[in-house]
Design an enzyme around this catalytic site. Sequence first.
Site, PDB file in Angstrom:
ATOM      1  N   ARG A  26      -1.674  15.572  16.078  1.00 22.78           N
ATOM      2  CA  ARG A  26      -2.988  16.210  16.483  1.00 22.78           C
ATOM      3  C   ARG A  26      -3.283  17.290  17.271  1.00 22.78           C
ATOM      4  NH1 ARG A  26      -3.266  10.828  18.392  1.00 22.78           N
ATOM      5  NH2 ARG A  26      -3.759   9.342  16.645  1.00 22.78           N
ATOM      6  N   GLY A  42     -10.808   1.808  -7.856  1.00 20.35           N
ATOM      7  CA  GLY A  42     -12.384   2.103  -8.202  1.00 20.35           C
ATOM      8  C   GLY A  42     -12.536   1.732  -9.553  1.00 20.35           C
ATOM      9  N   TYR A  46       2.557  17.806  -5.035  1.00 20.76           N
ATOM     10  CA  TYR A  46       2.012  18.497  -3.575  1.00 20.76           C
ATOM     11  C   TYR A  46       0.581  19.168  -3.759  1.00 20.76           C
ATOM     12  CZ  TYR A  46       5.989  17.086  -0.765  1.00 20.76           C
ATOM     13  OH  TYR A  46       6.894  16.236  -0.014  1.00 20.76           O
ATOM     14  N   GLU A  80      -3.181   6.349   4.720  1.00 20.79           N
ATOM     15  CA  GLU A  80      -3.764   6.052   6.173  1.00 20.79           C
ATOM     16  C   GLU A  80      -3.398   7.126   7.188  1.00 20.79           C
ATOM     17  OE1 GLU A  80      -4.407   3.988   9.548  1.00 20.79           O
ATOM     18  OE2 GLU A  80      -2.313   4.705   9.194  1.00 20.79           O
ATOM     19  N   GLY A 121     -32.862   2.362  18.325  1.00 22.73           N
ATOM     20  CA  GLY A 121     -32.876   1.267  17.293  1.00 22.73           C
ATOM     21  C   GLY A 121     -33.101   1.719  15.951  1.00 22.73           C
ATOM     22  N   GLU A 132      -6.660   7.674   0.384  1.00 26.77           N
ATOM     23  CA  GLU A 132      -5.649   8.873   0.331  1.00 26.77           C
ATOM     24  C   GLU A 132      -4.731   8.953   1.607  1.00 26.77           C
ATOM     25  OE1 GLU A 132      -6.289  10.159  -3.350  1.00 26.77           O
ATOM     26  OE2 GLU A 132      -5.428  11.668  -1.881  1.00 26.77           O
ATOM     27  N   GLY A 150       0.532  -1.292   0.124  1.00 27.65           N
ATOM     28  CA  GLY A 150      -0.066   0.135  -0.019  1.00 27.65           C
ATOM     29  C   GLY A 150       0.677   1.085   0.029  1.00 27.65           C
ATOM     30  N   THR A 151       1.096   1.656   1.177  1.00 32.68           N
ATOM     31  CA  THR A 151       1.843   2.983   1.298  1.00 32.68           C
ATOM     32  C   THR A 151       3.328   2.994   0.701  1.00 32.68           C
ATOM     33  OG1 THR A 151       0.592   3.146   3.448  1.00 32.68           O
ATOM     34  CG2 THR A 151       2.424   4.558   2.932  1.00 32.68           C
TER      35      THR A 151
END
Lengths: 669, 669
Positions: free
Chosen positions: A532, A189, A286, A434, A409, A432, A155-156
């Site tokens: 973060r 896709g 970029y 991880e 529910g 796009e 993947g990456t």
Amino acid sequence: MKNPLIKPGDNPDITKERLAGTFDIRQMGSFLYGGDEVLQRRTKILEFVKSIPELHDPFPVDFMTREERVENVARKVVAMTNYVDFIDTSDFFGEGMYFQRLIMRRDLHPLSLHFVMFLPTIQGQGEDDQLDEWLSLVAARGIIGTYAQTELGHGTNLKNLETTATYDPKTEEFVLHSPTITSAKWWPGALGKSSNYAVVVAQLYTQGVCRGPHPFIVQIRDLETHKPLKGIRVGDIGPKFGFNSADNGFLLFDNYRIPRQNMLMRYSKVEKNGTFIAPKHSKLSYGTMVFVRSIMVKDQATFLAEAVCIAIRYSAIRRQGEIEPGAGEVQILDYQTQQFRLFPQLARAFAFMFAAYEIRDLHMKVSEQLTEGNVDLLPEIHALSSGLKAVITWEAAQGIEQCRLACGGHGYSLASAFPDIYTFAVAGCTYEGENIVLLLQMARFLMKAAEEVRGGKARLAAICEYLTKPNSLHSRFTSCSDYSDADIIHDFEHIARKQVFRAYDVLKRHRRETSAEEGWNRASIELCKASRAHVRLYLVRTFLEKVATAKDASIRAPLTDLTRLYAFDLITTSLGEFLKDGFISDAQSDEIRQGIYRCLQRLRPNAVSLVDSWDFDDFELHSVLGRRDGNVYPALLEWAQMSQLNKTEVLPTFEKYLGPMMKESRSKL
Amino acid sequence: MKNPLIKPGDNPDITKERLAGTFDIRQMGSFLYGGDEVLQRRTKILEFVKSIPELHDPFPVDFMTREERVENVARKVVAMTNYVDFIDTSDFFGEGMYFQRLIMRRDLHPLSLHFVMFLPTIQGQGEDDQLDEWLSLVAARGIIGTYAQTELGHGTNLKNLETTATYDPKTEEFVLHSPTITSAKWWPGALGKSSNYAVVVAQLYTQGVCRGPHPFIVQIRDLETHKPLKGIRVGDIGPKFGFNSADNGFLLFDNYRIPRQNMLMRYSKVEKNGTFIAPKHSKLSYGTMVFVRSIMVKDQATFLAEAVCIAIRYSAIRRQGEIEPGAGEVQILDYQTQQFRLFPQLARAFAFMFAAYEIRDLHMKVSEQLTEGNVDLLPEIHALSSGLKAVITWEAAQGIEQCRLACGGHGYSLASAFPDIYTFAVAGCTYEGENIVLLLQMARFLMKAAEEVRGGKARLAAICEYLTKPNSLHSRFTSCSDYSDADIIHDFEHIARKQVFRAYDVLKRHRRETSAEEGWNRASIELCKASRAHVRLYLVRTFLEKVATAKDASIRAPLTDLTRLYAFDLITTSLGEFLKDGFISDAQSDEIRQGIYRCLQRLRPNAVSLVDSWDFDDFELHSVLGRRDGNVYPALLEWAQMSQLNKTEVLPTFEKYLGPMMKESRSKL
């Protein structure tokens, strides 16, 4: 201040809410989407799509098999692209996304990657002859292409892709080959069944030397019969958590030959004799990534807002339990716990949307600078867009689940639309880039910045400038009502700065003790925390700055409540960071908790109006629980009638299994 | 210490992991499930189920339409109940659940509610004549019943159910009626298509007076034709996030008559002339609820453990990226961020499983006491089981999603089994009592206890005894290695006690300022926090106490690492609570963070062995990513071949839509 969504016959509870709103929802919508004209265009596009039956689903996709769903989107995408002139296609961020969302709901279609990856890659990586050969064909939908990079086992880390493209100077062809099972292209896709072309990324070999991964235009299916060409094995990768209208595919090559001209040669080249010419300058892609991420942030903000809209409208019409005995069942929106589940998500949706617009504007600014050869801002914006994507996709997904759970529910039924929204939105944590990989990417930038600051030679743009400021000893909080925008930003800057330098110190220590790489690994949790904290500061600041520009007090007031709720909620969910070193005191933390409760109370009367402002038509929302008119229960019953299982009164299971079982048992009694 | 799961032909990376394990996985499994005989019985049951083709799926359900899934479970459940004598049905907690899980995977079936609700309700609420009439018929599966209580507009608040049962003394019948759309029974499992009977809860009217909700046995479909009877409208409520083999249903009555004898009359009675006789003593159904919740806790622990097992095994065979350049791609399990995502979930799975056994034992103890008329423990255990259910379902669901996300793109495929596990597990947040409602239920008990403690007259069982202890000023933490079980419990007691009394004080203040009810509402976020803190204390204590009983040092060592990781992780995720009032210092909090990193390192070599210990066979796990042999990639390719879309090389979408579009476009170029 009558809300234009009020109509006769609506559920009285929802009308009551709309009458209680203290601002004009059109004005709020205009502030959110950037002007009255944008809102008007939305209305025009909506009316247009509603007027064209070809663009509609024959019945809700919830009741379709996978095959039916795949067929339905293929039909719709042809119609959609036929009608595309109705919108301003240069404004994909605004009109393009809205038009597509109205028609495609929350799913992909056979041309999703064609226009977003196949075409742009050829544009960006093709040399002039190649552009002449391919662009008009691709743009006109004469072929359908996708972008095949990720492999089953890779993947990456692009360096380790296994698919090979070996140049054969005798025939002037590349031989594409998949040497192992893990080298199968996997996930693209529309690769499985729809595409007849793909840009394939493969390891280029010429003159016996591997030159690294390069892109090639590859035909995979016959234009007339649509059968896979000889040497190609291609198919669908099977059902997924969401996106089940999409035929994500796999692709394997068995010594499959393509002409030399099919390698995209704007940068690297392979000459007829096999000579490899390395690119003169590195590729500046970029900018596109930043744009794609601004789209993703907007998408995620919209998903979250849709979920909050559904949950808040439903909570306004759902009555359950009593607060005061004998006073009748209350709207569940009156429960503090329900408000606490939903209103912070509402605040987040606004914060994320404003950030999406901000990032789009930054992207435009950077693009302008790039044309002048100025790349100063690029690394910082690119890093920021990575971190934003990671933080927002995860928080949006969590928020959507909170909204769903808050509807009990009925939230679990596909009629609510929550399962659809969640599975689509949460996929954004993975594609796009991880999320953890992206947080660490952003951390690389932050560590470089920290290094420069420590070395006294930092040259940082506004976004990271706080890293150069001196440390603060104490929060500027005095009381919730006096906590100004500048104070809040000051405090979040402190927290982000502290974590960035903490991560920096941890990293340096581990690197001394081990190696540069292992040190990075051992510091990686701290590094993610730093990213973060940086992103949260950015979100808080962008939110505050945007709301400060709202001229009308009637819309600024509820937005200000949302900014406070957003900030207070962030503080209490990372309270440990704020309490450390006595930055805030216990008493202050208690006051901030109280501040949250007051924000909930203040927002309560405007809750429905705030979600109404997002201008989601029922046609777009596709949610029985989130209907404009609040008449949820009859609509749920009507929706249920369409269930596949209700087509016959008695299922075959009775004749075949359950009936004989019961009959035999009864006969023995 | 060879792991018996090692076999020739396995992926070498997973074998390497198994060889590195420092304990015997059978010994760990025996400790987890309560003895060697239990493990042996699991093996026997597994071999039995594997040997009976009737109990298998013809192909993976991932590729079935909803109709095919419904038919598949109907077929399997008849076979399963035919073979039920193979297991000890009195041990539902152990053998029953395992047998059912092996056959039904993660889904419901037409008899799910028949045995869990319909039969027990008749047993518990029927008088002797009714037991004679119904029990053997029901137990033998001569009819299929379900339990219809929840209505479209009414969930938690039974008092407000709208369905009426009006007694007509002339014909000695009850007339069942659904006066509104919101009164439609909604959600009961197997109600839509499978059941021909239901226990229906309706408002009883006799002699013009409403006597509150009561249960009635109601036939809804004809025994021979299975058609709905006249006056009955019944059907499936449509597709859901999960559980799509189940025909959850709706039910509406149009003045539908049933004999007087069909009211379940063990407690309340209606005589022939319509005289209502109120129950002599209240119903003690708490015991059953505690049992059901112990089952749910075990279920959730198992779901989480399955997810962790899949993610850890996959992370052992997935290689991606390099830590040291040139050293080759590493197992992603070597990344600190990956360990930090997965290992705390592993710790949680063990903690939850031990809590499930503990609650089951408590339930047995209480049941014994009840037969002696002693109800002392009941309210406390009932409250605890409510809180546990709420905390565990939510944390398990979050943990499962973390595991899924940690597997990147492949985690999103149904091949991973994560979507299946998640949608099933997360439903537990809503059914059997919505989580927030349950947390508040537990809080009612805690507030009563706090009131008693303040009044100096508390009589609390062991679970709540900490509330009577004096407050502590400081944590007992000195260093991670010296932080004993008793110290940890001491500290978590402090945090829980503080929050319980904080909520109590907030509640009292709000009640003084408003009313008893509105005060409760305004304190409800604090009340939920108190319940969570109480449950977390319980989980930490149970985990530590259980691990302390492990005799063998080789299994006690990794379990002790898990307990520390569990406790440290809880501390850092609610760090604010621990830092308040200087209970722990900044330096201590830093050490605890370091402690987490050390736990991750220590657990790394045993990660695969720890998940192997759970004894999940591939037949049970149904996950391509989590395969025992680690040969994931060929299996993914094989799984994908079964995709519905791969049945034909060219889909109809080409002839109908995409082909003509491309052809027309090309003809114009």
